[in-house]
Enzyme design. Structure first.
Site, PDB file in Angstrom:
ATOM      1  CG  ASP A 114     114.358  68.806  -0.772  1.00  0.00           C
ATOM      2  OD1 ASP A 114     115.443  68.094  -0.128  1.00  0.00           O
ATOM      3  OD2 ASP A 114     114.600  69.871  -1.318  1.00  0.00           O
ATOM      4  CG  HIS A 157     110.423  74.080  -5.563  1.00  0.00           C
ATOM      5  ND1 HIS A 157     111.985  74.576  -5.421  1.00  0.00           N
ATOM      6  CD2 HIS A 157     110.199  73.522  -4.390  1.00  0.00           C
ATOM      7  CE1 HIS A 157     112.273  74.261  -4.142  1.00  0.00           C
ATOM      8  NE2 HIS A 157     111.327  73.750  -3.656  1.00  0.00           N
ATOM      9  CD  GLN A 225     112.021  69.882  -4.090  1.00  0.00           C
ATOM     10  OE1 GLN A 225     113.260  69.639  -4.357  1.00  0.00           O
ATOM     11  NE2 GLN A 225     111.675  70.433  -2.757  1.00  0.00           N
ATOM     12  NE  ARG A 255     115.446  78.919   5.591  1.00  0.00           N
ATOM     13  CZ  ARG A 255     115.472  78.055   4.676  1.00  0.00           C
ATOM     14  NH1 ARG A 255     114.451  77.882   4.065  1.00  0.00           N
ATOM     15  NH2 ARG A 255     116.669  77.457   4.116  1.00  0.00           N
ATOM     16  CG  ASP A 257     113.725  77.032   0.325  1.00  0.00           C
ATOM     17  OD1 ASP A 257     114.760  76.731   0.883  1.00  0.00           O
ATOM     18  OD2 ASP A 257     113.556  76.242  -0.925  1.00  0.00           O
ATOM     19  CD  GLU A 299     118.085  78.339   1.514  1.00  0.00           C
ATOM     20  OE1 GLU A 299     118.600  77.283   1.621  1.00  0.00           O
ATOM     21  OE2 GLU A 299     117.217  78.379   0.569  1.00  0.00           O
ATOM     22  CG  HIS A 366     117.601  72.665   7.279  1.00  0.00           C
ATOM     23  ND1 HIS A 366     117.762  74.066   7.380  1.00  0.00           N
ATOM     24  CD2 HIS A 366     117.039  72.334   5.943  1.00  0.00           C
ATOM     25  CE1 HIS A 366     117.605  74.546   5.864  1.00  0.00           C
ATOM     26  NE2 HIS A 366     117.364  73.595   5.170  1.00  0.00           N
ATOM     27  CG  ASP A 367     120.602  72.237   3.100  1.00  0.00           C
ATOM     28  OD1 ASP A 367     120.661  71.063   3.125  1.00  0.00           O
ATOM     29  OD2 ASP A 367     120.164  73.101   2.654  1.00  0.00           O
ATOM     30  NE  ARG A 491     119.477  67.279   2.232  1.00  0.00           N
ATOM     31  CZ  ARG A 491     118.402  67.796   1.605  1.00  0.00           C
ATOM     32  NH1 ARG A 491     118.905  69.256   1.203  1.00  0.00           N
ATOM     33  NH2 ARG A 491     117.636  67.275   0.897  1.00  0.00           N
TER      34      ARG A 491
END
Length: 613
Positions: A114, A157, A225, A255, A257, A299, A366-367, A491
């Site tokens: 991912d 996760h 995950q 960061r 997540d 995030e 990135h997303d 992506r």
């Protein structure tokens, strides 16, 4: 300094113990283990980092000033590995970057990563990118050059290939208790009634069946995950230890997540629960005790009323910084509609928040781009949610001849109109289209659009973050379609390799790359040199009496800025008047009064004045 840890701990001890024992009643032994982790991490922290902590503890607003500008990049795409990044620091310094977000580095399994967010080992760098020693060496060199390092910490996760997951799959109950395992579907079916699906198309449902052990496991994101069970104190203790290990490698900004998801509770949507805020508050106190020079970036990709609470309160803060995701999405909405009214409203909301709140501002990352807009407010403009999402996605994927976007959709769900958008800035604002068509006039207009959007980003309070490649007008990378490990995830359209040949063209003053690069470079330099861009400034929107033009005012310590942005593909006028003398246009040096500001298509200006105090 030998009592430093004890003194810091004493400041937070009562609240820390209260929150911990509220989460884990009767687990005082685990709390003592937790404190041992903190003390051990403090002892292992090297002298240079401790010195950095002390300086920043004395200057706690160091990250709120106008001289901090960032870039996010994938290490392999940018320079191959961590040693390669070190070799390319001259380029980053030349650009003006002093905050470097290295996208996920920790070990993952190819094909089940991912994008690096399925971590199989929190203590190991992915071998193709380097080692923990390489990371420590890079952060030390960056610190000497004035660059701060940000890294991702995936709390929600682990990968199914993590040691805990392997032992859980092997039947060890201690490790199964670190996840959410169920023998039958009775309880998972209740969770499914309340929990929304994150990826209903590519990864439907919130659970995965493991036939080899006859168990269901919770997997909110992808089947590989596995969600961690923070109701187990061992998980919080171990993950805190992993976070502090990264901090001790020299990481300045962690960061976190997927913050809203980290606590699960039956009969809830498992989002933004009060226990999440307790955990984030605990982590904030942990950093203030062990490594006060380290910041937490949350995030939280949700609507504003869900985002802001993650700052905590002034008295009991949680995250130091949060992503300004709604402004980002509203910005691209404005590009497609050429109507600034929603963006003006969003700016007014952000500007009304306490100045202690620091947002990270960005155009691309990135997303994907999710269209989480204020549809209740948009209804008064005759805009309906599903139809508008379709329009936005059609616009940015070029579904009509006059739509200049060249993006692709991610997790397209036609029934809900819930597709998300992928693509580089240059491709979304027309540079790719008009370069291909060799339409010089419209290409120049698209370049101006890209620069206008960046100028708007650099005008906002907070920390501006470039997405690597945007500074040279890099376009989409379609090669991912040919890669069997990536082709199902659009992506990767904007996660391609950095084009160093294109970067070399920044030195050719007649090139597109030079025009964009020098423009952004100048924005960073000007922003750094003016206190009016600091987070303590008063910020307001100026009524332009033109729905195509946005104007923002800033004032701080005798410095005033009026920034004006034309989101239209036609020349427009901002019908404004500031009756306080002559301003300097920062980009051109032109002296002028602010009266009826005329701008070309996608034009912009920063009008600056310093008052005697």
């Amino acid at each position: 300094m030998e009592n430093e840890f004890k003194e810091r701990l004493a400041v937070h001890y009562d609240e820390l113990k209260w929150l911990y024992c509220e989460l884990y009643s009767g687990c005082e032994d685990f709390f003592e283990d937790f404190l041992d982790i903190l003390e051990d991490s403090y002892e292992k922290r090297n002298a240079n980092l401790k010195k950095r902590d002390r300086l920043r503890k004395k200057d706690q607003d160091w990250y709120k000033r106008s001289d901090l500008s960032g870039m996010m990049l994938y290490v392999d795409a940018f320079a191959g590995n961590l040693k390669g990044v070190k070799d390319k620091l001259d380029y980053l310094v030349e650009t003006g970057v002093n905050y470097l977000h290295l996208m996920p580095l920790l070990d993952t399994t190819d094909g089940k990563s991912d994008g690096g967010y399925a971590v199989s080992d929190f203590r190991r760098i992915k071998p193709s990118l380097g080692t923990m020693e390489d990371l420590e060496e890079l952060t030390a060199v960056c610190h000497k050059r004035g660059i701060n390092i940000c890294m991702d910490f995936v709390m929600n996760h682990t990968s199914e290939d993590h040691e805990w997951a392997k032992r859980a799959r092997a039947g060890e109950k201690e490790y199964q208790d670190r996840y959410f395992f169920f023998e039958n579907y009775d309880i998972p079916s209740i969770y499914e009634q309340y929990c929304p699906q994150v990826f209903p198309i590519s990864a439907p449902g919130n659970f995965t069946w493991l036939p080899e052990i006859d168990r269901h496991v919770m997997t909110t994101f992808y089947p590989y995950q596995w969600d961690l069970n923070y109701r187990n104190p061992v998980v919080l203790n171990e993950m805190t230890d992993n976070l502090l290990n990264l901090a001790n490698k020299g990481v300045d900004i962690v960061r976190i997540d997927a913050v809203p998801y980290i606590w699960k509770e039956l009969y809830t949507n498992c989002r933004n629960l009060k226990q999440v805020h307790s955990i984030v508050r605990i982590l904030r106190m942990v950093t203030e005790i062990v490594c006060p020079g380290v910041l937490l970036l949350g995030e939280v990709v949700m609507e504003p009323d869900k985002v802001v609470p993650y700052f905590g309160t002034v008295e009991k803060p949680e995250c130091h910084m949060l992503y300004n995701v709604t402004t980002m999405a509203s910005t691209w909405h404005t590009v497609a509609t050429m109507d600034v009214r929603l963006l003006k409203r969003q700016m007014d909301i952000i500007s009304s928040l306490p100045k202690e709140y620091t947002f990270l501002n960005y155009l691309r990352c990135h997303d994907d781009i999710g269209w989480g807009l204020d549809y209740e407010w948009l209804k008064q403009l005759g805009i309906e949610e599903v139809a508008h999402k379709k329009y936005l996605n059609d616009f940015f994927t070029g579904k009509q001849w006059n739509f200049f976007g060249r993006g692709e959709l991610y997790n397209d769900d036609p029934s809900l109109g819930d597709a998300r958008l992928c693509g580089m800035t240059a491709s979304l604002c027309g540079i790719e289209k008009f370069s291909y068509e060799k339409n010089e006039e419209l290409l120049e207009q698209s370049i101006r659009c890209a620069l206008m959007l960046h100028a708007y980003m650099y005008t906002q309070s907070g920390i501006p973050i470039l997405y690597s490649g945007d500074e040279i007008g890099q376009e989409n990378d379609y090669s991912y379609h040919e890669d069997p490990l990536k082709c199902q995830d659009s992506r990767y359209l904007h996660r391609g390799g950095f084009d160093w040949k294109k970067a070399e063209k920044r030195k050719d003053k007649l090139s597109t790359e030079s025009e964009i690069y020098s423009g952004i470079q100048k924005m960073i330099r000007l922003r750094s040199g003016c206190k009016v861009f600091e987070s303590g400034a008063d910020v307001w929107t100026v009524n332009t009496y033109n729905d195509h033009v946005l104007a923002i005012g800033r004032y701080y310590q005798g410095e005033k800025l009026i920034a004006v942005f034309n989101f239209s593909d036609e020349p427009e006028t901002a019908w404004i008047s500031e009756n306080d003398g002559i301003y300097a246009e920062l980009f051109t040096g032109e002296k002028r009064e602010i009266v009826n500001v005329e701008l070309p298509a996608y034009g912009y200006c920063w009008l600056y004045k310093r008052f005697e105090q």
